[in-house]
Enzyme design. Sequence first.
Site, mmCIF file in Angstrom:
data_model
loop_
_atom_site.group_PDB
_atom_site.id
_atom_site.type_symbol
_atom_site.label_atom_id
_atom_site.label_comp_id
_atom_site.label_asym_id
_atom_site.label_seq_id
_atom_site.Cartn_x
_atom_site.Cartn_y
_atom_site.Cartn_z
ATOM 1 N N LYS A 245 -0.777 -9.686 3.115
ATOM 2 C CA LYS A 245 -0.125 -9.129 4.320
ATOM 3 C C LYS A 245 -1.270 -8.163 4.908
ATOM 4 O O LYS A 245 -1.933 -7.154 4.350
ATOM 5 C CB LYS A 245 0.965 -8.337 3.942
ATOM 6 C CG LYS A 245 1.923 -7.463 4.996
ATOM 7 C CD LYS A 245 3.281 -7.004 4.325
ATOM 8 C CE LYS A 245 3.379 -5.779 3.925
ATOM 9 N NZ LYS A 245 2.420 -4.764 4.775
ATOM 10 N N GLU B 150 -0.976 -5.256 8.584
ATOM 11 C CA GLU B 150 -0.112 -4.675 9.832
ATOM 12 C C GLU B 150 -0.612 -5.074 11.010
ATOM 13 O O GLU B 150 -1.841 -4.958 11.172
ATOM 14 C CB GLU B 150 -0.009 -3.280 9.582
ATOM 15 C CG GLU B 150 0.700 -2.838 8.280
ATOM 16 C CD GLU B 150 0.689 -1.195 8.212
ATOM 17 O OE1 GLU B 150 0.347 -0.542 9.049
ATOM 18 O OE2 GLU B 150 1.077 -0.776 7.114
ATOM 19 N N ASP C 64 -1.257 -6.283 -0.120
ATOM 20 C CA ASP C 64 -1.030 -5.598 1.231
ATOM 21 C C ASP C 64 -2.340 -5.113 1.407
ATOM 22 O O ASP C 64 -2.984 -4.313 0.948
ATOM 23 C CB ASP C 64 -0.060 -4.396 1.119
ATOM 24 C CG ASP C 64 0.544 -4.055 2.054
ATOM 25 O OD1 ASP C 64 0.073 -4.483 3.240
ATOM 26 O OD2 ASP C 64 1.280 -3.023 2.014
ATOM 27 N N ASP D 3 0.882 -1.248 0.016
ATOM 28 C CA ASP D 3 -0.254 -0.236 -0.008
ATOM 29 C C ASP D 3 0.872 1.200 0.021
ATOM 30 O O ASP D 3 0.203 2.492 0.046
ATOM 31 C CB ASP D 3 -0.925 0.075 1.186
ATOM 32 C CG ASP D 3 -0.489 0.065 2.511
ATOM 33 O OD1 ASP D 3 0.841 0.044 2.647
ATOM 34 O OD2 ASP D 3 -1.094 0.289 3.581
ATOM 35 N N SER D 4 2.432 1.119 0.168
ATOM 36 C CA SER D 4 3.090 2.170 -0.148
ATOM 37 C C SER D 4 2.785 3.070 -1.463
ATOM 38 O O SER D 4 3.413 4.038 -1.936
ATOM 39 C CB SER D 4 4.683 1.785 -0.121
ATOM 40 O OG SER D 4 4.716 0.533 -0.924
ATOM 41 N N GLU E 145 9.678 -3.875 10.324
ATOM 42 C CA GLU E 145 9.963 -2.620 9.701
ATOM 43 C C GLU E 145 10.438 -1.477 10.781
ATOM 44 O O GLU E 145 9.857 -1.339 11.943
ATOM 45 C CB GLU E 145 8.771 -1.912 8.967
ATOM 46 C CG GLU E 145 9.130 -0.542 8.257
ATOM 47 C CD GLU E 145 7.954 -0.137 7.259
ATOM 48 O OE1 GLU E 145 7.170 -0.968 7.181
ATOM 49 O OE2 GLU E 145 8.295 1.106 6.841
HETATM 50 O O1 KIV Z 1 3.396 -0.993 1.694
HETATM 51 C C1 KIV Z 1 4.650 -1.606 1.568
HETATM 52 O O2 KIV Z 1 5.228 -1.402 0.422
HETATM 53 C C2 KIV Z 1 5.097 -2.091 2.710
HETATM 54 C C3 KIV Z 1 6.446 -2.646 2.517
HETATM 55 C C4 KIV Z 1 7.405 -1.847 2.796
HETATM 56 C C5 KIV Z 1 6.897 -3.771 3.594
HETATM 57 O O3 KIV Z 1 4.438 -2.519 3.567
#
Ligand code: KIV
Length: 267
Positions: A116, A118, A86, A47-48, A185
């Site tokens: 993934k 958080e 994510d 989600d970056s 992280e």
């Molecule tokens: O959103 C993302 O790219 C991430 C990575 C930096 C682990 O969570």
Amino acid sequence: MATERTTIHTLIQKKKDGEKIAAVTAYDYPFAEIADEAGMDIVLVGDSLGIVVQGEETTLPVTMDQMVYHTRLVSRAVKKALVIGDMPFMSFQAGLDDAVRNAGRFVQEGFAQAVKLEGGAGVLDQVSAISRAGIPVMGHLGLTPQSVHQMGGYKVQARSPGEGDKLLADARALEEAGVFAIVLEGIPARLAKRVTQSVSVPTIGIGAGPHCDGQVLVLHDLLGLFVKFSPKFVKRYANLREESLKALRQYRSEVLSGEFPTDQHSF
Ligand code: KIV
């Protein structure tokens, strides 16, 4: 001959064998194809993308629809690596039904092989429920960008011994709940080493030092495409922004001068 797909079992075996795991983010077809050809074990549709693709200040505005769209672009390109979607802010926090349905969208519409999310102790029920639905889950501890306001900014986490113990307990609890790997992280390298030695699933570090079982970086950081800010943990392996600028300036200048197109580019 078809290439064999990396699975969660490949990654767990790599940890057992002491083999490092290489991961990178990608958000679209061309870069995902390059990441796969480069031999990445994991391509994470992070989600970056809210920050490095959409130009937002944080990852918080990213929606499920956007994540599913980008995951599908990436999945179309990746033949070998494990594709992980994510789960964005508010796609799993509000309840188990939401969490399972949204995880399911990553697999059914985005063609990801895993998701993934958080969080630590607060997301164990979500991890169990999604895993029970047959979808592998990766955990994410330490600097969790979706909690930026609670953390008071993007700061290294778990610096004190008490916070370190809590993070370690979270990692063990996530393992118990069924994650196949954990992103660590923005935490001290010593703590990441302790966690890595304490859980049987691979740890994938970003700003967590050299002792994790693998590393992940944001593609636009490592290629020098995103230069607005660069955390200490980023190593820039290329400067694609400069290269692109050079190419586009040359193209513009050739259009203005009439140097392009020539007969060679004409029918
Ligand atoms: O959103 C993302 O790219 C991430 C990575 C930096 C682990 O969570």
